[in-house]
Design a protein around this motif. Structure first.
Motif, PDB file in Angstrom:
ATOM      1  N   LYS A  53     -10.389   0.459   1.487  1.00  0.00           N
ATOM      2  CA  LYS A  53     -11.139   0.929   0.892  1.00  0.00           C
ATOM      3  C   LYS A  53     -12.128  -0.136  -0.025  1.00  0.00           C
ATOM      4  O   LYS A  53     -11.860  -0.760  -0.956  1.00  0.00           O
ATOM      5  N   HIS A 101       0.976  -0.893  -0.052  1.00  0.00           N
ATOM      6  CA  HIS A 101      -0.100   0.143  -0.347  1.00  0.00           C
ATOM      7  C   HIS A 101       0.505   1.632   0.149  1.00  0.00           C
ATOM      8  O   HIS A 101       1.766   1.313   1.097  1.00  0.00           O
ATOM      9  N   ASN A 102       0.787   1.948  -0.765  1.00  0.00           N
ATOM     10  CA  ASN A 102       1.199   3.814  -0.610  1.00  0.00           C
ATOM     11  C   ASN A 102       2.007   3.921   0.038  1.00  0.00           C
ATOM     12  O   ASN A 102       2.866   4.031   1.024  1.00  0.00           O
ATOM     13  N   ALA A 138      -2.747   7.057  -2.991  1.00  0.00           N
ATOM     14  CA  ALA A 138      -1.827   5.237  -4.427  1.00  0.00           C
ATOM     15  C   ALA A 138      -2.293   6.760  -5.296  1.00  0.00           C
ATOM     16  O   ALA A 138      -0.941   6.831  -6.146  1.00  0.00           O
ATOM     17  N   LYS A 150     -17.075   9.889  -4.447  1.00  0.00           N
ATOM     18  CA  LYS A 150     -17.474   9.469  -4.143  1.00  0.00           C
ATOM     19  C   LYS A 150     -17.739   7.560  -3.805  1.00  0.00           C
ATOM     20  O   LYS A 150     -18.186   8.367  -2.781  1.00  0.00           O
ATOM     21  N   ASP A 189     -13.091  13.863  -3.124  1.00  0.00           N
ATOM     22  CA  ASP A 189     -12.819  14.468  -1.381  1.00  0.00           C
ATOM     23  C   ASP A 189     -13.810  15.756  -0.974  1.00  0.00           C
ATOM     24  O   ASP A 189     -13.216  15.895  -1.697  1.00  0.00           O
ATOM     25  N   HIS A 210      -0.482  13.795  10.682  1.00  0.00           N
ATOM     26  CA  HIS A 210      -2.060  13.220  10.098  1.00  0.00           C
ATOM     27  C   HIS A 210      -1.446  13.638   8.169  1.00  0.00           C
ATOM     28  O   HIS A 210      -1.001  14.013   8.229  1.00  0.00           O
ATOM     29  N   PHE A 211      -1.860  12.034   8.083  1.00  0.00           N
ATOM     30  CA  PHE A 211      -2.011  12.254   6.588  1.00  0.00           C
ATOM     31  C   PHE A 211      -3.023  12.078   5.623  1.00  0.00           C
ATOM     32  O   PHE A 211      -3.974  11.687   6.418  1.00  0.00           O
ATOM     33  N   CYS A 220       5.800   6.980   1.391  1.00  0.00           N
ATOM     34  CA  CYS A 220       5.510   7.662   2.237  1.00  0.00           C
ATOM     35  C   CYS A 220       6.540   8.106   3.854  1.00  0.00           C
ATOM     36  O   CYS A 220       5.688   8.516   4.516  1.00  0.00           O
ATOM     37  N   GLY A 274      -5.487   7.805   5.990  1.00  0.00           N
ATOM     38  CA  GLY A 274      -6.100   7.067   5.097  1.00  0.00           C
ATOM     39  C   GLY A 274      -7.975   6.827   5.192  1.00  0.00           C
ATOM     40  O   GLY A 274      -8.589   6.227   4.900  1.00  0.00           O
TER      41      GLY A 274
HETATM   42  C1  J2J Z   1      -9.718  11.181   5.817  1.00  0.00           C
HETATM   43  N1  J2J Z   1      -9.896  10.442   4.393  1.00  0.00           N
HETATM   44  C2  J2J Z   1      -8.832   9.744   4.042  1.00  0.00           C
HETATM   45  C3  J2J Z   1      -7.502  11.197   5.989  1.00  0.00           C
HETATM   46  C4  J2J Z   1      -7.267   9.215   3.239  1.00  0.00           C
HETATM   47  C5  J2J Z   1      -1.125   7.731   3.123  1.00  0.00           C
HETATM   48  C6  J2J Z   1      -2.404   7.793   3.929  1.00  0.00           C
HETATM   49  C7  J2J Z   1      -3.326   6.593   3.186  1.00  0.00           C
HETATM   50  C8  J2J Z   1      -3.461   6.445   2.086  1.00  0.00           C
HETATM   51  C9  J2J Z   1      -4.762   6.520   1.362  1.00  0.00           C
HETATM   52  C10 J2J Z   1      -2.148   7.143   1.328  1.00  0.00           C
HETATM   53  C11 J2J Z   1      -7.433   9.996   4.956  1.00  0.00           C
HETATM   54  N2  J2J Z   1      -8.666  11.392   6.181  1.00  0.00           N
HETATM   55  N3  J2J Z   1      -6.537  11.439   6.715  1.00  0.00           N
HETATM   56  O1  J2J Z   1      -2.482   6.950  -0.313  1.00  0.00           O
HETATM   57  O2  J2J Z   1       0.366   7.674   0.891  1.00  0.00           O
HETATM   58  C12 J2J Z   1      -9.723   8.903   2.396  1.00  0.00           C
HETATM   59  C13 J2J Z   1      -9.753   9.090   0.745  1.00  0.00           C
HETATM   60  C14 J2J Z   1      -8.706   9.310  -0.469  1.00  0.00           C
HETATM   61  C15 J2J Z   1      -8.194   7.802   0.184  1.00  0.00           C
HETATM   62  C16 J2J Z   1      -7.256   7.097  -0.364  1.00  0.00           C
HETATM   63  C17 J2J Z   1      -0.976   8.048   2.140  1.00  0.00           C
HETATM   64  N4  J2J Z   1      -6.783  10.219   4.074  1.00  0.00           N
HETATM   65  N5  J2J Z   1      -8.228   9.436   3.191  1.00  0.00           N
HETATM   66  O3  J2J Z   1      -5.064   6.220   1.792  1.00  0.00           O
HETATM   67  O4  J2J Z   1      -5.727   5.373  -1.988  1.00  0.00           O
HETATM   68  O5  J2J Z   1     -11.015   9.740   0.680  1.00  0.00           O
HETATM   69  O6  J2J Z   1      -4.410   6.122  -0.071  1.00  0.00           O
HETATM   70  O7  J2J Z   1      -9.109   9.850  -1.595  1.00  0.00           O
HETATM   71  O8  J2J Z   1      -6.256   3.771  -0.242  1.00  0.00           O
HETATM   72  O9  J2J Z   1      -8.565   7.483   1.786  1.00  0.00           O
HETATM   73  O10 J2J Z   1      -6.949   5.450  -0.418  1.00  0.00           O
HETATM   74  P1  J2J Z   1      -5.551   5.094  -0.803  1.00  0.00           P
END
Ligand code: J2J
Length: 530
Positions: free
Chosen positions: A438, A234-235, A332, A429, A412, A327-328, A240, A306
């Motif tokens: 997801k 996972h990314n 991906a 979405k 988002d 907090h990230f 990261c 995430g």
């Molecule tokens: C709410 N929703 C969030 C957050 C992602 C680092 C961390 C996470 C991912 C990831 C990643 C959120 N609060 N803090 O790739 O590098 C939801 C959003 C977003 C989707 C992307 C990374 N942080 N999200 O979760 O590709 O809806 O990546 O568009 O799996 O997670 O999901 P994903």
């Protein structure tokens, strides 16, 4: 650039190069310098195994040569489904060096997902383990190979059965041409899309920049020790800065089986971990169990993201564990915003921080695509030196997934704070965010519609105390409504990953529709949570 991918516009690419975001690095070079200058330095730790930079480099070169002897080369797609392990990293490095393209599947994926990935990418090889949690992946491989004409090879870590043991793929290193840094290096899977999962091409240039920028933002250097407690494919845990970023920085990546506190805490103490990544759902568990298990996590930088993070959970974790929480918001697809370890703690509790790159363009827009007034909520659309410009082999989908000027519609809903931090407030979405995993609603709906008892169906999130959201299937049945257990079994039989199975079922006589004839999920969601 590989056929089926969309590159950045020439002027932007030139700017990213001129301004030093893209520096012409290739991912196959990760760890190469240290392999020569400090070969004993620990690159990877997995269980009791410790692998130095020298050994990692040698093994990647030998595997690359072995794969090449079997006809795998530049631009060949290889679906990789491996747990966090030394092999996972060696395989990725070897494929990068060959210019072959790993397609990173998650360990939880099953026949439906693997079959789709192999078919859509016309993969020449599938690389997996013999079994996982009692599930025989060789059986899955046999099924997928029978239906995928391009799939010539299956390589297995462990007992290969009818296939080839990865351990036997080995040859003396040969010089290999250096891939073009602007070309695709690998594919990640999108978490949110309609229909079947979409593939995200990541280039050497863009990912190398992501590794460098996230490491800098987290203060991760050569003395850093990264704990991969989430799947490394996972990314968030891959880059990261994650496992690859740790190698790029000259640090150590510790590969754990899961974020379960007993294993993770033991590794944090034993390996002196400095940085890790968690989905928010795990934070309360870590906070509760650290004192019980006598773990000292103080000073550890924890990237959480995430899914939705509640401020109370964040505050408690910081106060009771003494961690430095960041907090990230990440995808991906490439865009990242994050708080930094030295920010005041309330920033991580309440916001997702600032865009990773000064060259990122984060725009908040209304449904007509116009920017909303400062501080108001709208959809986030993004472009930048890490953000893709098109999904792989998805021209029709791309036409809607990007704005006319090429920015990614994230789906988002966000707003800016007055001081310039991003706050994620919701999403448009159709994805269930099940504790960070997801679940694309459309994909599950398509499978459910194949059930003879299902006439109409809508899949949507319902609130859950632990995971944040769980998956509810609202079904209009033909005669004799199926039960939840029957539907789950049916989906499992169709080869869908376990985390995509509905947690709840609601049977109704009809679904509500909007004026334009789409299922009114907003009305359904309001009823389900009422
Ligand atoms: C709410 N929703 C969030 C957050 C992602 C680092 C961390 C996470 C991912 C990831 C990643 C959120 N609060 N803090 O790739 O590098 C939801 C959003 C977003 C989707 C992307 C990374 N942080 N999200 O979760 O590709 O809806 O990546 O568009 O799996 O997670 O999901 P994903």
């Amino acid at each position: 650039m590989l056929d089926g991918c969309v590159g950045w516009p020439e002027d932007l690419a030139a700017r990213y190069r001129a301004e030093g975001y893209w520096r012409g690095e290739v991912l196959g070079d990760l760890g190469r310098d240290l392999a020569r200058s400090d070969p004993q330095r620990t690159a990877l730790v997995a269980g009791e195994r410790r692998v130095g930079y020298g050994e990692l480099d040698r093994r990647a070169d030998r595997l690359a040569a072995g794969l090449r002897e079997r006809g795998i080369g530049r631009h060949d797609r290889v679906v990789v489904q491996l747990p966090n392990s030394v092999e996972f990293v060696v395989v990725c490095l070897a494929l990068f060096r060959l210019g072959a393209l790993p397609v990173l599947a998650l360990p939880a994926h099953r026949r439906a997902e693997i079959g789709h990935l192999c078919a859509h990418t016309e993969a020449v090889a599938y690389l997996t383990v013999d079994q996982t949690q009692g599930f025989d992946l060789r059986k899955l491989a046999a099924d997928v190979r029978a239906e995928t004409p391009s799939l010539r090879e299956v390589f297995v870590v462990g007992d290969p059965g009818e296939f080839t043991a990865l351990a036997q793929v080995d040859a003396d290193p040969v010089p290999l041409p250096r891939p073009d840094p602007g070309d695709v290096a690998f594919f990640l899977l999108s978490g949110g899309s309609t229909g079947v999962p979409k593939l995200i091409p990541r280039t050497h240039d863009d990912y190398a920049y992501q590794l460098r920028a996230t490491a800098a933002a987290m203060g991760f250097g050569a003395d850093g020790v990264y704990l991969a407690a989430l799947p490394a494919a996972h990314n968030a845990a891959f880059g990261c800065p994650g496992v690859l970023g740790a190698l790029r920085a000259g640090g150590t990546a510790v590969l754990a089986g899961s974020p379960s506190p007993d294993e993770a805490f033991r590794l944090v103490a034993r390996e002196k971990v400095t940085l890790t990544t968690l989905m928010p759902a795990f934070l309360p568990l870590w906070t509760d169990l650290a004192p019980v298990l006598g773990a000292d996590l103080s000073g550890l930088v924890v990237e959480v993201g995430g899914a939705n993070l509640s401020p109370e959970v964040a505050d408690r974790a910081v106060a009771e564990l003494g961690i430095r929480l960041t907090h990230f918001f990440g995808m991906a697809e490439g865009p990242i915003a994050c708080t930094r370890p030295d920010d005041p703690p309330e920033r991580a509790a309440h916001t997702q921080g600032r865009p990773l790159s000064a060259a990122d363009e984060f725009r908040v827009v209304d449904d007509t695509g116009e920017p909303v007034p400062a501080g108001e909520v709208g959809e986030l659309v993004v472009g930048g030196p890490t953000t893709l410009r098109g999904y792989y082999r998805a021209a029709d989908y791309n036409a809607h997934a990007f704005t006319p000027d090429g920015l990614l519609r994230t789906g988002d809903l966000v707003r800016w704070t007055p001081t310039g931090e991003l706050v994620v407030v919701g999403r448009i979405k159709e994805v269930v965010n099940r504790g960070g995993e997801k679940v694309p609603a459309g994909e599950v709906e398509e499978h459910l519609l194949a059930h003879p008892g299902v006439r109409e169906v809508a899949v949507l999130p319902v609130p859950d105390r632990v995971l944040g959201e769980k998956t509810c299937a609202v079904v209009v049945p033909h005669e004799g409504a199926p039960t939840l257990a029957e539907l789950r079994e049916f989906l499992t039989g169709r080869g869908l990953a376990g985390y995509k199975l509905p947690d709840r079922l609601q049977v109704r006589a009809a679904l509500p529709y909007t004026g334009v004839g789409k299922v009114d999920k907003r009305a359904l969601a309001a009823e389900l949570t009422a």
